[in-house]
Design an enzyme around this catalytic site. Structure first.
Site, PDB file in Angstrom:
ATOM      1  N   PRO A   2       0.755  -1.222   0.000  1.00  0.00           N
ATOM      2  CA  PRO A   2       0.000   0.000   0.000  1.00  0.00           C
ATOM      3  C   PRO A   2       0.796   1.288   0.000  1.00  0.00           C
ATOM      4  O   PRO A   2       1.294   1.708   1.040  1.00  0.00           O
ATOM      5  CB  PRO A   2      -0.803  -0.087   1.289  1.00  0.00           C
ATOM      6  CG  PRO A   2      -0.054  -1.061   2.161  1.00  0.00           C
ATOM      7  CD  PRO A   2       1.011  -1.656   1.356  1.00  0.00           C
ATOM      8  N   GLU A   3       0.886   1.922  -1.118  1.00  0.00           N
ATOM      9  CA  GLU A   3       1.227   3.338  -1.141  1.00  0.00           C
ATOM     10  C   GLU A   3      -0.090   4.028  -1.494  1.00  0.00           C
ATOM     11  O   GLU A   3      -1.117   3.371  -1.587  1.00  0.00           O
ATOM     12  CB  GLU A   3       2.343   3.623  -2.155  1.00  0.00           C
ATOM     13  CG  GLU A   3       3.639   2.912  -1.767  1.00  0.00           C
ATOM     14  CD  GLU A   3       4.831   3.234  -2.640  1.00  0.00           C
ATOM     15  OE1 GLU A   3       4.934   4.395  -3.067  1.00  0.00           O
ATOM     16  OE2 GLU A   3       5.645   2.338  -2.894  1.00  0.00           O
TER      17      GLU A   3
END
Length: 272
Positions: A2-3
């Site tokens: 997750p960015e």
DNA sequence: CACGGATCCTGATGGC
DNA sequence: TGCCATCAGGATCCGT
């Protein structure tokens, strides 16, 4: 996973489907980074109003009050479905609702789900108040960005990762944006010219927006909360390409370590 | 105050 | 096959 792009794609995949749902139950697995901060059963009966995003946090607004701040950490992912298989050993939070069940899977447990009565609560402020501006929003103003860079003496890569100037840029997209802007990751932020800061500003927006558009990560196996994977049409220019030829100039890509994180760059295309 | 480094945790991978 | 070291998309906290 997750960015910012992965978190946003996750949000988009279930926000409309869960809106209006009645909370029927809450299940917890092993402890996450922080405790939930309320008795799980106290959420039963509330309604999910909306799902927003701030940086890499998902904000699940509840009616008549309260919100859940969900962070995916390094290894977290979310699924939302009416029917889910029995919880596995890495499923650590589940919100059962009238419209489906929202489940957080996070093997490394760097993620968290934290309850706050209001967005201005001490808990929420502690997590959200220091965050920089949203890179895809109107508040990401070039002049402000330039001024913030002038005020920081650390390496630009670290400034991007810290999230105090601009949020959502993680380890992959930091390398990618700096490549796009032609800037060495080790260059100290205050030494970046206004013209190059402008290139970086544009690069951050472009790389993140494109990744959201593609449906999430350009690398590895990301899928949204409905189990759909991204298009994988973009490929990294530098990330995880140590020793491989630069796609622009053929010079071998280099890997170095900054703040215990890998950084990739082209020694020819990216200058001081 | 600003910075660098250690730290939380589990799994995948590669070398021997 | 087993064992060990290294690395992994994050962010806080602590010491200097």
């Amino acid at each position: 996973m997750p960015e910012l792009p992965e978190v946003e794609v996750t949000r988009l995949s279930f926000a409309d489907r869960i809106a209006g749902a009645q909370v029927l139950g809450v299940s917890l697995g092993k402890p996450l980074r922080w405790p939930l901060g309320c008795p799980p059963d106290s959420l039963v009966g509330r309604q999910v109003q909306s799902v927003r995003r701030r940086g890499k946090y998902l904000l699940i607004d509840l009616e008549p009050q309260g919100l859940l701040l969900m962070h995916l950490g390094m290894s977290g992912s979310v699924v939302f479905d009416r029917y889910l298989p029995p919880a596995g050993k890495h499923d650590h939070f589940e919100l059962q609702t009238s419209l489906g069940n929202l489940r957080l899977n996070d093997p490394r447990r760097f993620g968290a789900v934290v309850y706050a009565e209001h967005q201005a609560d001490a808990v929420a402020l502690k997590l959200l108040s220091r965050l920089g501006v949203e890179p895809l929003g109107e508040d990401f103003v070039l002049a402000d960005f330039q001024r913030e860079l002038k005020a920081r003496h650390t390496a630009i890569k670290q400034v991007l990762l810290a999230g105090e100037v601009v949020v959502g840029v993680g380890n992959i997209y930091a390398s990618e944006a700096l490549f796009m802007a032609g800037i060495r990751p080790t260059l100290r932020a205050h030494l970046i010219s206004r013209a190059r800061a402008a290139k970086l500003h544009a690069a951050i927006r472009q790389v993140l927006a494109e990744a959201v558009h593609q449906g999430g990560s350009t690398l590895r196996d990301f899928s949204n909360a409905l189990g759909e994977s991204g298009h994988f049409q973009l490929s990294a220019q530098v990330y995880d390409r140590a020793g491989l030829p630069c796609r622009l100039c053929e010079t071998p890509i280099k890997r170095m370590v900054q703040q215990q994180r890998s950084t990739y760059y082209c020694p020819q295309c990216q200058t001081f």
